[in-house]
Design a protein around this motif. Structure first.
Motif, PDB file in Angstrom:
ATOM      1  N   LEU A  40       0.836  -1.194   0.000  1.00  0.00           N
ATOM      2  CA  LEU A  40       0.000   0.000   0.000  1.00  0.00           C
ATOM      3  C   LEU A  40       0.875   1.251   0.000  1.00  0.00           C
ATOM      4  O   LEU A  40       1.674   1.459   0.912  1.00  0.00           O
ATOM      5  N   TYR A 262      -9.172 -10.197  -1.065  1.00  0.00           N
ATOM      6  CA  TYR A 262      -8.274  -9.473  -1.947  1.00  0.00           C
ATOM      7  C   TYR A 262      -7.036 -10.325  -2.175  1.00  0.00           C
ATOM      8  O   TYR A 262      -6.630 -11.114  -1.321  1.00  0.00           O
ATOM      9  N   PHE A 278      -9.992   1.175  -0.951  1.00  0.00           N
ATOM     10  CA  PHE A 278      -9.593  -0.083  -0.322  1.00  0.00           C
ATOM     11  C   PHE A 278      -9.205   0.116   1.144  1.00  0.00           C
ATOM     12  O   PHE A 278      -9.457  -0.739   1.991  1.00  0.00           O
ATOM     13  N   ILE A 279      -8.589   1.264   1.453  1.00  0.00           N
ATOM     14  CA  ILE A 279      -8.214   1.551   2.841  1.00  0.00           C
ATOM     15  C   ILE A 279      -9.214   2.524   3.466  1.00  0.00           C
ATOM     16  O   ILE A 279     -10.016   3.142   2.776  1.00  0.00           O
ATOM     17  N   ARG A 290      -2.786   2.540   7.777  1.00  0.00           N
ATOM     18  CA  ARG A 290      -3.619   2.086   6.669  1.00  0.00           C
ATOM     19  C   ARG A 290      -4.415   0.846   7.086  1.00  0.00           C
ATOM     20  O   ARG A 290      -3.856  -0.245   7.191  1.00  0.00           O
ATOM     21  N   GLN A 292      -6.950  -1.844   5.957  1.00  0.00           N
ATOM     22  CA  GLN A 292      -7.506  -2.439   4.743  1.00  0.00           C
ATOM     23  C   GLN A 292      -8.915  -2.920   5.053  1.00  0.00           C
ATOM     24  O   GLN A 292      -9.121  -3.787   5.898  1.00  0.00           O
TER      25      GLN A 292
END
Length: 563
Positions: A40, A262, A278-279, A290, A292
């Motif tokens: 990420l 994912y 996504f985050i 971050r 997820q």
């Protein structure tokens, strides 16, 4: 269900594809990762491997297979100096942040730069122009472009589709020993609508984890009502790299069946921006953590999500009592398991949502236009991933457009009517944004009295004027001196407001190449280019900012070719 079946089939076929395992290593030192595939990053997923280079530049970089140089891109940002090699087996490898290329490749780059009078160039080459052999030195490792430290960025791409592919599939999992499980440092439960409650909270809540004797984890019990989701902060370790990297796969299972998954097998570059959906983007901007999300509040088209039954959302209703499970895996099959007991409860909330309601509700499925004073803000449909209440105001000619804590997928426009700005000031005006301490230039177009800029960041904006030219300086004066022993010329250039737009050097009236490292504010000319005359040389350096202010630096130096 038909779509789900197709997704399962395509994922299965992809997983069964046979990838060649005969590629070599791009460096001749032990392979250690500074970043892995799918990791990420700000506004994108990492598309390859970052190999450590012992914290220094200048290591030999090798072609990992036979092929030809199909593309070269030299940029002050992104991958910096990058070489693309297309191989006959249908794949392309990418080598980024190079210090320089070598041999015929470097000669081709310099030839093009002098022909186009530009440091930044991009070449697309035919198979017979620059062929290479496996193990051939194609360049030296460096720190150019957007790199924050010396390393080699390395990618595999499908030559036909341009999709990036996880290098692990090509045998690189054998070069980096990995027996360690991924680490899940944080587990978060999310109430997903106004009626949802988790453990007496209408806000996201962290859940404690307990290690079990079998190596799995169990979270504290979740007492909930309504629609809820889960998110994790997770990272992976290997046995030799000694730093945290991204995870390969994550699953949320209910009754043993995955409802959200994912996986980073391959990646489409035009989907990279979906990382901000996504985050938990708001949490990331506030805490730099971050999370997820293993759910979609509103669907988005990231093809790295292979399972999305009910978009990963659990609907906790009366008599609901079961254990959900999260599994996080690396490419080598090391797995961390977390069990989450969830029960229905009609509890009352003692922690209310932190949503601030404003008159401006923005929905991601519609266009919106907001106007006040001299400003017009236009949000196209699909600018945002979720609906939210926008903070919108203008004070003292500053546009306050929420805070930079909302994920944005595509650019929106800000327009300013400068009818009250004198004509002689308009040519030096531009729209700027601020991070709270410094104003930064945004590419601005002018049509009459209207200034327009596109951006993907919320925050504060203002029409600024810049009348100050850039600065040029040298650590050591060369005026009137013999500098035969020097290998290069180095200048520092800077601009306090609108920023550098162009830089051009001229030696004895002809264009000369200066390499620009924007993060260092540095211009460098290598004397090995061979354009310096014997004896006296007259140098002119012109630097221009984004609104046309220009500075010219001139000097005379002497150089002998005989050492």
């Amino acid at each position: 269900m038909r779509l789900l079946a197709l997704l399962l089939i395509s994922a299965s076929v992809f997983g069964q594809k046979n990838y060649p395992k005969d590629f070599g290593a791009p460096l001749d030192i032990p392979m250690q990762l500074a970043g892995n595939f799918g990791e990420l990053r700000p506004n994108h997923f990492h598309a390859g491997f970052d190999f450590k280079t012992n914290q220094r530049e200048g290591l030999n970089v090798y072609a990992v297979g036979d092929g030809y140089v199909s593309r070269i891109k030299i940029s002050t940002y992104g991958y910096g100096k990058a070489i693309y090699i297309t191989h006959p087996n249908g794949f392309t490898t990418v080598y980024g942040h190079l210090q320089k290329a070598m041999g015929a490749i470097e000669a081709k780059i310099k030839e093009t730069q002098y022909k186009e009078s530009s440091y930044e160039v991009e070449l697309f080459l035919k198979p017979n122009e620059l062929p290479v052999k496996k193990g051939e030195i194609i360049g030296l490792s460096g720190n150019t472009g957007g790199s924050q430290g010396p390393h080699l960025h390395f990618e595999f791409r499908d030559s036909a589709t341009e999709k990036a592919i996880n290098p692990q599939f090509f045998g690189y999992d054998q070069l980096i020993k990995d027996t360690k499980k991924p680490i899940v440092s944080t587990l978060v439960a999310y109430p997903l609508d106004a009626e949802s409650i988790v453990n007496k909270s209408k806000r996201p809540i962290n859940l404690n984890l307990s290690l079990q004797s079998d190596g799995t984890y169990i979270s504290e019990k979740v007492l909930a009502t309504g629609k809820i989701g889960f998110g994790i902060n997770a990272y992976d370790l290997d046995d030799v790299s000694y730093n945290s990297n991204g995870t390969y796969k994550g699953e949320l299972l209910t009754n043993g069946k995955p409802i959200f998954e994912y996986r980073f097998d391959e990646m489409a570059f035009d989907e990279g921006r979906y990382i901000n959906a996504f985050i938990d983007y708001t949490r990331y901007k506030k805490t730099k953590s971050r999370i997820q999300k293993l759910f979609m509040k509103q669907p988005y088209a990231l093809t790295n999500i292979y399972e999305k039954v009910n978009n990963g959302v659990l609907d906790v209703v009366p008599n609901y009592a079961q254990t959900n499970q999260i599994e996080v895996s690396d490419f080598n099959g090391n797995k961390t398991i977390i069990r989450i007991p969830v029960e229905y409860s009609n509890q009352k909330s003692i922690v209310e949502p932190d949503v601030v309601i404003t008159p401006y509700l923005v929905k991601n499925g519609r266009d919106f236009i907001f106007e006040k004073d001299n400003y017009t803000v236009t949000f196209p449909e699909g600018t945002f991933y979720d609906d939210f209440y926008l903070n919108f105001d203008v004070k003292n000619d500053v546009l306050f457009l929420h805070q930079d804590d909302i994920g944005i997928h595509k650019a929106f426009t800000i327009s300013y009517d400068a009818k009250d700005v004198p004509e002689n000031q308009r040519e030096k005006s531009f729209i700027a944004s601020t991070n709270g301490t410094k104003w930064s230039y945004i590419t601005t177009k002018r049509n009459g009295t209207t200034f327009t800029a596109s951006t993907k960041t919320l925050g504060q904006f203002k029409l600024l004027k810049d009348f100050v030219a850039p600065k040029i300086s040298s650590a050591k004066s060369i005026e009137g001196k013999w500098i035969s022993a020097q290998k290069l010329l180095v200048f520092t250039i800077s601009d306090d407001l609108s920023g550098i737009k162009s830089y051009n050097g001229y030696l004895n009236g002809k264009w000369m190449l200066f390499e620009y490292e924007s993060k260092l504010n540095r211009l460098t000319h290598q004397f090995e280019d061979g354009i310096v005359a014997e004896g006296e040389n007259k140098l002119k350096l012109i630097v221009t900012d984004n609104v046309g202010n220009s500075t010219t630096f001139e000097t005379t130096f002497f150089r002998s070719q005989k050492q």
